[in-house]
Design a protein around this motif. Sequence first.
Motif, mmCIF file in Angstrom:
data_model
loop_
_atom_site.group_PDB
_atom_site.id
_atom_site.type_symbol
_atom_site.label_atom_id
_atom_site.label_comp_id
_atom_site.label_asym_id
_atom_site.label_seq_id
_atom_site.Cartn_x
_atom_site.Cartn_y
_atom_site.Cartn_z
ATOM 1 N N VAL A 149 0.848 -17.017 40.160
ATOM 2 C CA VAL A 149 -0.183 -15.993 39.990
ATOM 3 C C VAL A 149 -0.790 -15.644 41.345
ATOM 4 N N ASP A 150 -1.307 -14.418 41.426
ATOM 5 C CA ASP A 150 -1.958 -13.987 42.663
ATOM 6 C C ASP A 150 -2.839 -12.782 42.374
ATOM 7 N N GLY A 151 -3.870 -12.613 43.181
ATOM 8 C CA GLY A 151 -4.770 -11.479 43.079
ATOM 9 C C GLY A 151 -4.841 -10.741 44.400
ATOM 10 N N SER A 152 -5.025 -9.433 44.331
ATOM 11 C CA SER A 152 -5.164 -8.606 45.531
ATOM 12 C C SER A 152 -6.510 -7.897 45.443
ATOM 13 N N TRP A 153 -7.373 -8.137 46.431
ATOM 14 C CA TRP A 153 -8.760 -7.661 46.363
ATOM 15 C C TRP A 153 -9.176 -7.103 47.707
ATOM 16 N N LYS A 154 -9.878 -5.975 47.649
ATOM 17 C CA LYS A 154 -10.474 -5.396 48.843
ATOM 18 C C LYS A 154 -11.814 -4.800 48.428
ATOM 19 N N SER A 155 -12.859 -5.163 49.160
ATOM 20 C CA SER A 155 -14.218 -4.782 48.755
ATOM 21 C C SER A 155 -14.407 -3.272 48.694
ATOM 22 N N SER A 156 -13.654 -2.526 49.481
ATOM 23 C CA SER A 156 -13.833 -1.070 49.522
ATOM 24 C C SER A 156 -13.084 -0.345 48.410
ATOM 25 N N ASP A 157 -12.213 -1.050 47.677
ATOM 26 C CA ASP A 157 -11.433 -0.417 46.613
ATOM 27 C C ASP A 157 -12.123 -0.542 45.270
ATOM 28 N N PRO A 158 -12.044 0.479 44.406
ATOM 29 C CA PRO A 158 -12.677 0.393 43.088
ATOM 30 C C PRO A 158 -11.932 -0.530 42.132
ATOM 31 N N CYS A 199 3.895 -22.337 28.722
ATOM 32 C CA CYS A 199 4.153 -22.645 30.133
ATOM 33 C C CYS A 199 3.344 -23.870 30.545
ATOM 34 N N GLN A 200 4.012 -24.804 31.204
ATOM 35 C CA GLN A 200 3.332 -26.035 31.614
ATOM 36 C C GLN A 200 2.903 -26.014 33.081
ATOM 37 N N ASN A 201 3.607 -25.251 33.888
ATOM 38 C CA ASN A 201 3.359 -25.276 35.330
ATOM 39 C C ASN A 201 2.903 -23.907 35.827
ATOM 40 N N PHE A 202 1.681 -23.856 36.320
ATOM 41 C CA PHE A 202 1.154 -22.659 36.962
ATOM 42 C C PHE A 202 0.981 -22.965 38.449
ATOM 43 N N GLU A 203 1.213 -21.965 39.281
ATOM 44 C CA GLU A 203 1.138 -22.163 40.731
ATOM 45 C C GLU A 203 0.360 -21.027 41.372
ATOM 46 N N SER A 204 -0.409 -21.353 42.409
ATOM 47 C CA SER A 204 -1.212 -20.372 43.135
ATOM 48 C C SER A 204 -1.272 -20.762 44.600
ATOM 49 N N ASP A 205 -1.421 -19.756 45.470
ATOM 50 C CA ASP A 205 -1.576 -20.054 46.899
ATOM 51 C C ASP A 205 -3.038 -20.183 47.302
ATOM 52 N N SER A 206 -3.935 -20.193 46.316
ATOM 53 C CA SER A 206 -5.370 -20.329 46.587
ATOM 54 C C SER A 206 -5.803 -21.773 46.363
ATOM 55 N N ALA A 207 -6.137 -22.464 47.456
ATOM 56 C CA ALA A 207 -6.596 -23.848 47.333
ATOM 57 C C ALA A 207 -7.933 -23.920 46.606
ATOM 58 N N GLU A 208 -8.779 -22.900 46.776
ATOM 59 C CA GLU A 208 -10.087 -22.905 46.114
ATOM 60 C C GLU A 208 -9.944 -22.769 44.605
ATOM 61 N N PHE A 230 -0.858 -28.268 30.577
ATOM 62 C CA PHE A 230 -1.194 -27.341 31.663
ATOM 63 C C PHE A 230 -1.350 -28.073 32.992
ATOM 64 N N SER A 231 -0.832 -27.454 34.061
ATOM 65 C CA SER A 231 -1.058 -27.946 35.426
ATOM 66 C C SER A 231 -1.097 -26.753 36.365
ATOM 67 N N LEU A 232 -1.966 -26.821 37.372
ATOM 68 C CA LEU A 232 -2.081 -25.781 38.395
ATOM 69 C C LEU A 232 -1.948 -26.439 39.751
ATOM 70 N N THR A 233 -0.967 -26.009 40.529
ATOM 71 C CA THR A 233 -0.707 -26.617 41.829
ATOM 72 C C THR A 233 -0.764 -25.568 42.922
ATOM 73 N N LYS A 234 -1.042 -26.040 44.128
ATOM 74 C CA LYS A 234 -1.126 -25.187 45.313
ATOM 75 C C LYS A 234 0.262 -25.061 45.936
ATOM 76 N N ILE A 235 0.664 -23.823 46.242
ATOM 77 C CA ILE A 235 1.940 -23.571 46.901
ATOM 78 C C ILE A 235 1.693 -22.735 48.154
ATOM 79 N N PRO A 236 2.607 -22.751 49.122
ATOM 80 C CA PRO A 236 2.439 -21.906 50.314
ATOM 81 C C PRO A 236 2.472 -20.428 49.942
ATOM 82 N N ARG A 237 1.833 -19.628 50.743
ATOM 83 C CA ARG A 237 1.775 -18.194 50.471
ATOM 84 C C ARG A 237 3.159 -17.556 50.492
#
Length: 384
Positions: free
Chosen positions: A230-239, A290-299, A330-337
């Motif tokens: 999973v991933d999110g794309s965010w920019k403060s200036s975009d609606p 799904c048992q394995n979820f992965e994200s590049d966001s450590a937070e 369920f598990s969520l792990t950190k992966i490289p970008r």
Amino acid sequence: MDPADIPLIQSLAVSKTLRSDRLIWHYTKSGKYSVRSGYRLARELQKEVEVGPTCTVLRAQAWKLEVPSKVQHFFWQVASGSLPVKERVAFQGVRCDVTCQRCGSAVESINHALFECERSCLVWELSPIHTPSTGFPYGSVYSNLDFLYSKVFSSSGGSSIGYLLPWIIWIIWKDRNKKVFKGVEAEPMDIINEATNDKLLWEEAKSFAVNLLPPQPPPEDRVTSVCCKVDGSWKSSDPLEGLGWWYGTHNDRTLLLGARSLRCSPSSLHSEFNALLWAMESLRAAGIDCQNFESDSAELVAMVQAPDDWPAFTHLLEDFHSLRSSFPSFSLTKIPRLSNVRADRLARSSRPLVSEVAFVNSDERNYNRDDQKGFRQVLKYVNR
């Protein structure tokens, strides 16, 4: 409402369980108070104006030295003027003789103890460092530190010589303490030899510790295993913000994917969390456990593991725990970008859209932000 506040109000998550509002500390991402953030706020409220040169850079340089942490702290004390020499001890109200016990000819200041004392000068004369005849040591400890740091962090003095300098100052200070508390002191050449030996021993200990690290377990057979990235794309200036997730095998075979544009959240971390929630909702709707979820966001991973430390995300965490019950393992792990390129591409492609749209399909070739025909082949289509 103030027009500037309207987008922020609209981006706030609303509790689905009618949970009462609560106060949070909005000077941190998590909403939880920390001493560091409180100190930073207090300094900002004081509105101090620094006139002239500042020692902030010199203090920061201390933590970049290739030395043990106690030696880094020692250099921070030198740059911050808190090293407990006799002048500083007397300034704090302790009755003592402020004369240097090694030379007996001057007040023992930080600069005197490390650079100007006769014994310290002998050490610097015998050291391999090339000192200008009319320069080092200077009358200011900050000038001396700046001169030495220029040798340490550049190749002008040679890499081996530059790395030796912090150890020389550290051993000079240790020799000073032996004189003050034990009445013994070493010869100048012995101080240089001790600094060289300590440097070599520390480097050997570091390399020995690396070699003693336990071997990594062999990688599991992940050819047939699946995961959801999973991933999110965010920019403060975009609606709008973009959400993306990719569900497939570890041999890069796509099973299902999703892309969505959504009203912009308060922060990029909210966007990352929204991507995870939407992926869980979509997979549950498709009947996929799904048992394995992965994200590049450590937070995001830290938030899921310790939800009580993130009060600013209470409403989203409530939604997460509700969805979590649908995934027993369920598990969520950190992966490289770089390992999250597919989900990142889907999220980025969704953010520039002009309206809120959700897209779920089993073939990522059907989704192209420059070709809206891909949306006609979706399994789920929403346009609000």
